[in-house]
Write a protein that holds these residues in place. Structure first.
Motif, PDB file in Angstrom:
ATOM      1  N   ILE A 117     -46.985  22.021 -11.473  1.00  0.00           N
ATOM      2  CA  ILE A 117     -48.335  22.443 -11.091  1.00  0.00           C
ATOM      3  C   ILE A 117     -48.489  22.426  -9.573  1.00  0.00           C
ATOM      4  CG2 ILE A 117     -50.815  21.864 -11.314  1.00  0.00           C
ATOM      5  CD1 ILE A 117     -49.426  22.585 -14.006  1.00  0.00           C
ATOM      6  N   ALA A 118     -49.186  23.450  -9.055  1.00  0.00           N
ATOM      7  CA  ALA A 118     -49.596  23.431  -7.650  1.00  0.00           C
ATOM      8  C   ALA A 118     -51.111  23.264  -7.621  1.00  0.00           C
ATOM      9  CB  ALA A 118     -49.217  24.736  -6.957  1.00  0.00           C
ATOM     10  N   VAL A 119     -51.593  22.358  -6.775  1.00  0.00           N
ATOM     11  CA  VAL A 119     -53.041  22.166  -6.647  1.00  0.00           C
ATOM     12  C   VAL A 119     -53.477  22.669  -5.275  1.00  0.00           C
ATOM     13  CG1 VAL A 119     -54.950  20.521  -6.751  1.00  0.00           C
ATOM     14  CG2 VAL A 119     -52.916  20.129  -8.157  1.00  0.00           C
ATOM     15  N   PHE A 120     -54.508  23.515  -5.264  1.00  0.00           N
ATOM     16  CA  PHE A 120     -55.036  24.085  -4.011  1.00  0.00           C
ATOM     17  C   PHE A 120     -56.309  23.338  -3.637  1.00  0.00           C
ATOM     18  CE2 PHE A 120     -53.337  28.751  -4.075  1.00  0.00           C
ATOM     19  CZ  PHE A 120     -52.104  28.324  -4.550  1.00  0.00           C
ATOM     20  N   ILE A 121     -56.356  22.838  -2.413  1.00  0.00           N
ATOM     21  CA  ILE A 121     -57.539  22.078  -1.976  1.00  0.00           C
ATOM     22  C   ILE A 121     -58.012  22.579  -0.600  1.00  0.00           C
ATOM     23  CG2 ILE A 121     -56.846  19.983  -3.215  1.00  0.00           C
ATOM     24  CD1 ILE A 121     -56.003  18.857  -0.393  1.00  0.00           C
ATOM     25  N   SER A 122     -59.222  22.144  -0.237  1.00  0.00           N
ATOM     26  CA  SER A 122     -59.706  22.398   1.128  1.00  0.00           C
ATOM     27  C   SER A 122     -60.339  21.147   1.731  1.00  0.00           C
ATOM     28  CB  SER A 122     -60.773  23.502   1.139  1.00  0.00           C
ATOM     29  OG  SER A 122     -60.254  24.711   0.666  1.00  0.00           O
ATOM     30  N   GLY A 123     -60.623  20.139   0.896  1.00  0.00           N
ATOM     31  CA  GLY A 123     -61.386  18.993   1.404  1.00  0.00           C
ATOM     32  C   GLY A 123     -60.929  17.658   0.864  1.00  0.00           C
ATOM     33  N   THR A 124     -61.874  16.939   0.262  1.00  0.00           N
ATOM     34  CA  THR A 124     -61.659  15.545  -0.160  1.00  0.00           C
ATOM     35  C   THR A 124     -60.482  15.345  -1.115  1.00  0.00           C
ATOM     36  OG1 THR A 124     -64.062  15.561  -0.190  1.00  0.00           O
ATOM     37  CG2 THR A 124     -62.990  13.545  -0.903  1.00  0.00           C
ATOM     38  N   GLY A 125     -60.378  16.208  -2.083  1.00  0.00           N
ATOM     39  CA  GLY A 125     -59.247  16.099  -3.001  1.00  0.00           C
ATOM     40  C   GLY A 125     -59.385  15.038  -4.079  1.00  0.00           C
ATOM     41  N   SER A 126     -60.634  14.716  -4.462  1.00  0.00           N
ATOM     42  CA  SER A 126     -60.772  13.693  -5.505  1.00  0.00           C
ATOM     43  C   SER A 126     -60.286  14.227  -6.863  1.00  0.00           C
ATOM     44  CB  SER A 126     -62.204  13.184  -5.602  1.00  0.00           C
ATOM     45  OG  SER A 126     -63.060  14.192  -6.078  1.00  0.00           O
ATOM     46  N   ASN A 127     -60.459  15.508  -7.100  1.00  0.00           N
ATOM     47  CA  ASN A 127     -59.902  16.078  -8.338  1.00  0.00           C
ATOM     48  C   ASN A 127     -58.384  16.071  -8.292  1.00  0.00           C
ATOM     49  OD1 ASN A 127     -61.903  17.152 -10.393  1.00  0.00           O
ATOM     50  ND2 ASN A 127     -62.803  17.874  -8.463  1.00  0.00           N
ATOM     51  N   LEU A 128     -57.839  16.388  -7.122  1.00  0.00           N
ATOM     52  CA  LEU A 128     -56.387  16.335  -6.954  1.00  0.00           C
ATOM     53  C   LEU A 128     -55.876  14.938  -7.324  1.00  0.00           C
ATOM     54  CD1 LEU A 128     -53.555  17.095  -5.783  1.00  0.00           C
ATOM     55  CD2 LEU A 128     -54.444  16.451  -3.542  1.00  0.00           C
ATOM     56  N   LEU A 129     -56.539  13.910  -6.773  1.00  0.00           N
ATOM     57  CA  LEU A 129     -56.107  12.540  -7.035  1.00  0.00           C
ATOM     58  C   LEU A 129     -56.091  12.242  -8.537  1.00  0.00           C
ATOM     59  CD1 LEU A 129     -55.375   9.648  -6.188  1.00  0.00           C
ATOM     60  CD2 LEU A 129     -57.824   9.198  -5.906  1.00  0.00           C
ATOM     61  N   ASN A 130     -57.122  12.700  -9.226  1.00  0.00           N
ATOM     62  CA  ASN A 130     -57.180  12.416 -10.660  1.00  0.00           C
ATOM     63  C   ASN A 130     -56.167  13.217 -11.463  1.00  0.00           C
ATOM     64  OD1 ASN A 130     -59.357  10.342 -11.399  1.00  0.00           O
ATOM     65  ND2 ASN A 130     -60.124  11.492  -9.643  1.00  0.00           N
ATOM     66  N   LEU A 131     -55.821  14.390 -10.969  1.00  0.00           N
ATOM     67  CA  LEU A 131     -54.744  15.150 -11.621  1.00  0.00           C
ATOM     68  C   LEU A 131     -53.416  14.422 -11.412  1.00  0.00           C
ATOM     69  CD1 LEU A 131     -55.847  18.757 -10.595  1.00  0.00           C
ATOM     70  CD2 LEU A 131     -55.624  17.935 -12.948  1.00  0.00           C
ATOM     71  N   ILE A 132     -53.213  13.909 -10.198  1.00  0.00           N
ATOM     72  CA  ILE A 132     -51.963  13.182  -9.925  1.00  0.00           C
ATOM     73  C   ILE A 132     -51.874  11.958 -10.833  1.00  0.00           C
ATOM     74  CG2 ILE A 132     -50.655  11.839  -8.212  1.00  0.00           C
ATOM     75  CD1 ILE A 132     -51.966  13.587  -6.006  1.00  0.00           C
ATOM     76  N   ARG A 133     -52.973  11.195 -10.892  1.00  0.00           N
ATOM     77  CA  ARG A 133     -52.964   9.971 -11.714  1.00  0.00           C
ATOM     78  C   ARG A 133     -52.659  10.288 -13.172  1.00  0.00           C
ATOM     79  NH1 ARG A 133     -58.178   7.096  -9.054  1.00  0.00           N
ATOM     80  NH2 ARG A 133     -57.093   5.937  -7.435  1.00  0.00           N
ATOM     81  N   TYR A 134     -53.296  11.316 -13.687  1.00  0.00           N
ATOM     82  CA  TYR A 134     -53.082  11.684 -15.089  1.00  0.00           C
ATOM     83  C   TYR A 134     -51.639  12.134 -15.317  1.00  0.00           C
ATOM     84  CZ  TYR A 134     -54.349  13.395 -19.738  1.00  0.00           C
ATOM     85  OH  TYR A 134     -54.439  13.592 -21.108  1.00  0.00           O
ATOM     86  N   GLY A 181     -61.527  22.552  -5.477  1.00  0.00           N
ATOM     87  CA  GLY A 181     -62.281  22.538  -4.224  1.00  0.00           C
ATOM     88  C   GLY A 181     -61.650  23.416  -3.162  1.00  0.00           C
ATOM     89  N   PHE A 182     -60.946  24.450  -3.595  1.00  0.00           N
ATOM     90  CA  PHE A 182     -60.309  25.378  -2.655  1.00  0.00           C
ATOM     91  C   PHE A 182     -61.364  26.393  -2.229  1.00  0.00           C
ATOM     92  CE2 PHE A 182     -57.347  29.083  -1.850  1.00  0.00           C
ATOM     93  CZ  PHE A 182     -56.728  28.521  -0.738  1.00  0.00           C
ATOM     94  N   MET A 183     -61.666  26.451  -0.918  1.00  0.00           N
ATOM     95  CA  MET A 183     -62.807  27.226  -0.444  1.00  0.00           C
ATOM     96  C   MET A 183     -62.466  28.663  -0.043  1.00  0.00           C
ATOM     97  SD  MET A 183     -65.193  25.203  -1.068  1.00  0.00           S
ATOM     98  CE  MET A 183     -66.657  25.819  -0.249  1.00  0.00           C
ATOM     99  N   LYS A 184     -61.324  29.148  -0.460  1.00  0.00           N
ATOM    100  CA  LYS A 184     -60.972  30.540  -0.187  1.00  0.00           C
ATOM    101  C   LYS A 184     -60.945  31.306  -1.502  1.00  0.00           C
ATOM    102  CE  LYS A 184     -60.301  30.285   4.218  1.00  0.00           C
ATOM    103  NZ  LYS A 184     -61.181  31.001   5.135  1.00  0.00           N
ATOM    104  N   ILE A 185     -61.279  32.589  -1.406  1.00  0.00           N
ATOM    105  CA  ILE A 185     -61.246  33.411  -2.618  1.00  0.00           C
ATOM    106  C   ILE A 185     -59.898  34.109  -2.687  1.00  0.00           C
ATOM    107  CG2 ILE A 185     -62.283  35.431  -3.737  1.00  0.00           C
ATOM    108  CD1 ILE A 185     -64.975  34.440  -2.659  1.00  0.00           C
ATOM    109  N   LEU A 186     -59.234  33.978  -3.818  1.00  0.00           N
ATOM    110  CA  LEU A 186     -57.911  34.604  -3.968  1.00  0.00           C
ATOM    111  C   LEU A 186     -58.084  36.097  -4.231  1.00  0.00           C
ATOM    112  CD1 LEU A 186     -56.178  31.887  -6.200  1.00  0.00           C
ATOM    113  CD2 LEU A 186     -55.927  32.209  -3.733  1.00  0.00           C
ATOM    114  N   SER A 187     -57.198  36.894  -3.646  1.00  0.00           N
ATOM    115  CA  SER A 187     -57.321  38.337  -3.825  1.00  0.00           C
ATOM    116  C   SER A 187     -56.726  38.766  -5.173  1.00  0.00           C
ATOM    117  CB  SER A 187     -56.588  39.063  -2.706  1.00  0.00           C
ATOM    118  OG  SER A 187     -55.209  38.983  -2.960  1.00  0.00           O
ATOM    119  N   ASN A 188     -57.055  39.994  -5.551  1.00  0.00           N
ATOM    120  CA  ASN A 188     -56.539  40.538  -6.810  1.00  0.00           C
ATOM    121  C   ASN A 188     -55.027  40.478  -6.878  1.00  0.00           C
ATOM    122  OD1 ASN A 188     -59.113  41.084  -7.241  1.00  0.00           O
ATOM    123  ND2 ASN A 188     -58.936  43.313  -7.263  1.00  0.00           N
ATOM    124  N   ASN A 189     -54.419  40.685  -5.744  1.00  0.00           N
ATOM    125  CA  ASN A 189     -52.958  40.702  -5.679  1.00  0.00           C
ATOM    126  C   ASN A 189     -52.360  39.411  -6.231  1.00  0.00           C
ATOM    127  OD1 ASN A 189     -50.305  41.327  -4.835  1.00  0.00           O
ATOM    128  ND2 ASN A 189     -50.654  40.178  -2.919  1.00  0.00           N
TER     129      ASN A 189
END
Ligand code: GRF
Length: 194
Positions: free
Chosen positions: A12-29, A93-101
């Protein structure tokens, strides 16, 4: 219950822009016996994102992507995903919008967590809007990412009660706590069905 070793687990790749509390919980799980995934890559568009500290702490590869040119940024992202043989992307919490590509190339393999009960309150400032509208409930939603913002197929949701004295902050905190439970559980469920 099947116990997967690191090699069998989905990458899994996790995309973040800030605090990353969801990232932390994904890592823990991911470290639990019954988890079907491993976090192999953290991508951030923001070099100051606090969540990047988890890369060092948990020895996970990180990549900071410069977004001054979106085409180059996404080219770099795609090449990292390929290089690291990523199976699924979690936006957290990734604050960029991914393009269609990029969405097309990773079709059905990008999920996001959003702090509202979608389809209500897509976009930003969800808590303020829910309180202003005197909603009794808000919550969080895990959904697939498609071409329209916060509009992909809903995978799971958790309702959270809004009380009269809830401020935006209080509600955000309550919902975030639920996100931390919902996101890893949902991801594991998706992978268990693959
Ligand atoms: C969460 O509320 C998530 O729903 C939204 O952005 C926030 C990210 O928080 N998409 P964190 O960086 O995971 O702490």
């Amino acid at each position: 219950m099947v116990k997967l070793t690191g090699v069998d687990k989905k990458k899994i790749a996790v995309f973040i822009s800030g605090t990353g509390s969801n990232l932390l919980n994904l890592i823990r799980y991911s470290k639990k016996k019954n988890s079907f995934f491993k976090i192999n890559l953290i991508i951030s568009n923001n070099r100051k994102a606090r969540g990047l500290n988890y890369a060092r702490k948990y020895k996970i590869k990180k990549k900071i992507v410069n977004y001054s040119n979106i085409n180059i940024a996404e080219k770099n992202i795609l090449s990292e995903l390929k290089k690291n043989q990523i199976d699924l992307v979690c936006l957290a919490g990734f604050m960029k919008i991914l393009s269609n590509n990029i969405i097309q190339k990773f079709k059905g393999k990008i999920i996001n967590i959003h702090p509202s009960l979608l389809p209500k309150y897509r976009g930003l400032n969800t808590h303020k809007r829910a309180i202003d509208n005197k909603e009794k409930y808000s919550g969080c939603t895990v959904h697939y990412v498609n071409f329209k913002l916060d509009s992909g197929k809903i995978i799971s949701q958790k309702k959270v009660r809004i009380f009269k004295n809830d401020t935006e902050r209080k509600l955000a905190r309550k919902i975030l706590q639920q996100e931390h439970i919902l996101y890893p559980k949902t991801l594991n469920k998706i992978l268990s069905n693959l």
